[in-house]
Every structure is written in C-alpha cells, then in structure tokens.
Design a protein around this motif. Sequence first.
Motif, PDB file in Angstrom:
ATOM      1  N   ALA A  91     -38.336  43.267 -38.208  1.00 30.46           N
ATOM      2  CA  ALA A  91     -36.487  42.987 -37.882  1.00 30.46           C
ATOM      3  C   ALA A  91     -35.682  44.185 -38.056  1.00 30.46           C
ATOM      4  N   PRO A  92     -34.165  43.959 -38.224  1.00 27.00           N
ATOM      5  CA  PRO A  92     -33.608  45.061 -38.971  1.00 27.00           C
ATOM      6  C   PRO A  92     -33.545  44.993 -39.725  1.00 27.00           C
ATOM      7  N   GLU A  93     -33.095  42.508 -40.003  1.00 28.46           N
ATOM      8  CA  GLU A  93     -33.256  42.574 -41.504  1.00 28.46           C
ATOM      9  C   GLU A  93     -34.369  43.701 -42.780  1.00 28.46           C
ATOM     10  N   ASP A  94     -35.900  43.118 -42.388  1.00 35.90           N
ATOM     11  CA  ASP A  94     -36.600  43.933 -42.801  1.00 35.90           C
ATOM     12  C   ASP A  94     -36.128  45.125 -42.853  1.00 35.90           C
ATOM     13  N   GLU A  95     -36.301  45.816 -42.109  1.00 34.03           N
ATOM     14  CA  GLU A  95     -36.172  47.407 -42.264  1.00 34.03           C
ATOM     15  C   GLU A  95     -34.978  47.600 -43.380  1.00 34.03           C
ATOM     16  N   ALA A  99     -35.356  50.312 -46.565  1.00 37.49           N
ATOM     17  CA  ALA A  99     -34.867  51.327 -46.959  1.00 37.49           C
ATOM     18  C   ALA A  99     -34.079  51.328 -48.644  1.00 37.49           C
ATOM     19  N   GLU A 100     -33.938  50.199 -48.618  1.00 34.36           N
ATOM     20  CA  GLU A 100     -33.096  50.174 -50.165  1.00 34.36           C
ATOM     21  C   GLU A 100     -34.162  49.969 -50.705  1.00 34.36           C
ATOM     22  N   ARG A 104     -35.443  53.111 -54.135  1.00 31.34           N
ATOM     23  CA  ARG A 104     -35.450  52.688 -56.094  1.00 31.34           C
ATOM     24  C   ARG A 104     -36.976  53.601 -56.232  1.00 31.34           C
ATOM     25  N   LEU A 105     -37.475  53.749 -55.073  1.00 27.06           N
ATOM     26  CA  LEU A 105     -39.569  54.082 -55.099  1.00 27.06           C
ATOM     27  C   LEU A 105     -39.892  55.169 -56.122  1.00 27.06           C
ATOM     28  N   GLY A 106     -38.817  56.702 -55.845  1.00 19.52           N
ATOM     29  CA  GLY A 106     -38.860  57.785 -56.795  1.00 19.52           C
ATOM     30  C   GLY A 106     -39.359  58.514 -55.362  1.00 19.52           C
ATOM     31  N   GLN A 110     -41.722  60.947 -46.520  1.00 18.75           N
ATOM     32  CA  GLN A 110     -42.463  59.549 -44.963  1.00 18.75           C
ATOM     33  C   GLN A 110     -42.911  59.578 -43.592  1.00 18.75           C
ATOM     34  N   GLY A 111     -43.423  59.520 -42.963  1.00 17.97           N
ATOM     35  CA  GLY A 111     -44.169  59.753 -42.197  1.00 17.97           C
ATOM     36  C   GLY A 111     -43.827  58.482 -40.892  1.00 17.97           C
TER      37      GLY A 111
END
Length: 144
Positions: A91-95, A99-100, A104-106, A110-111
């Motif tokens: 869902a859009p909120e999941d996306e 993304a947020e 923060r991941l580092g 992405q594929g």
Amino acid sequence: MGDGKTTITDVAVETFIEDVEPPAKREDARVLDALFRKVTGATPRMWGPTIIGYGEYSTTYDSGRRVHSLRIGFSPRKAKHSLYLSAGCAAPEDEARRAEALGRLGKFSQGASCIYVNKLADIDLGVLEEMIADGWAVSLRDLP
C-alpha cells in the motif's frame, strides 16, 4: 524471486551457508540468517540453489497466474547480497515507510524486487531489522 522456477529444495540452509564464498560473505550470511530468524521466528528453507527464504505463500492473480514463493529472504552472492524484503503489492503508506527506512539504511542499490548490499558493514543493521519486520508484517496483507 519465486517466479515458479524458484522452488523449495531439500538442501539444508546451514550446509549452503558453509559453502558461501568468499569467507566474508559467509560470515555476513550467518549474521543475516540469525537476524531474519530472530525477526520472523521462521525456520528458513532453500529456494532454488541460492535463496534462503523465510515463510512462504501461494496466490493466484486475476490473470490466472499462480505463484508459490518465499515471504522474505536473502541470497548471499559473491558480488552483493540480494535482500528480498517484501512479497506482493504494498500500500502507499507501506511504500512511504520503506522509502524512509531506505534513507537511513546506508549504502545499497536497488533492483525491481530486491535490495543489493555489498557488505553488512555498509548498512545499519538496526534499520535492516526494522525493514525485515515491516516486510514480514505486510507480506501477505495485500496479495490477491
């Protein structure tokens, strides 16, 4: 990931990890396996020759296409680890949440259906843990 050609095998995950090369990737694979197990509570299985999967699902799309695949998982490849953190459509909120977290991941690339990480030292494992938990929680919710 799990496109009908990638199916569960009888190879033990531990046996596969012992053969991962180079040794640094093998150590990263052990860390990833422990993290995925901790978050999901699932016992992993090998999907095809190189993907370690946690949980599984089956669905039939409106088109009639049937899919049986892992919920989430990873593949410790020589060049980069492939992280499969979501199954199905989010869902859009999941996306937005994803993304947020990616912000923060580092260091990653992405594929279409995965995240590529050269080595675990390049990323924040706390953020990855959040992403695994989120992917596990939403992985079945939006499937047809």
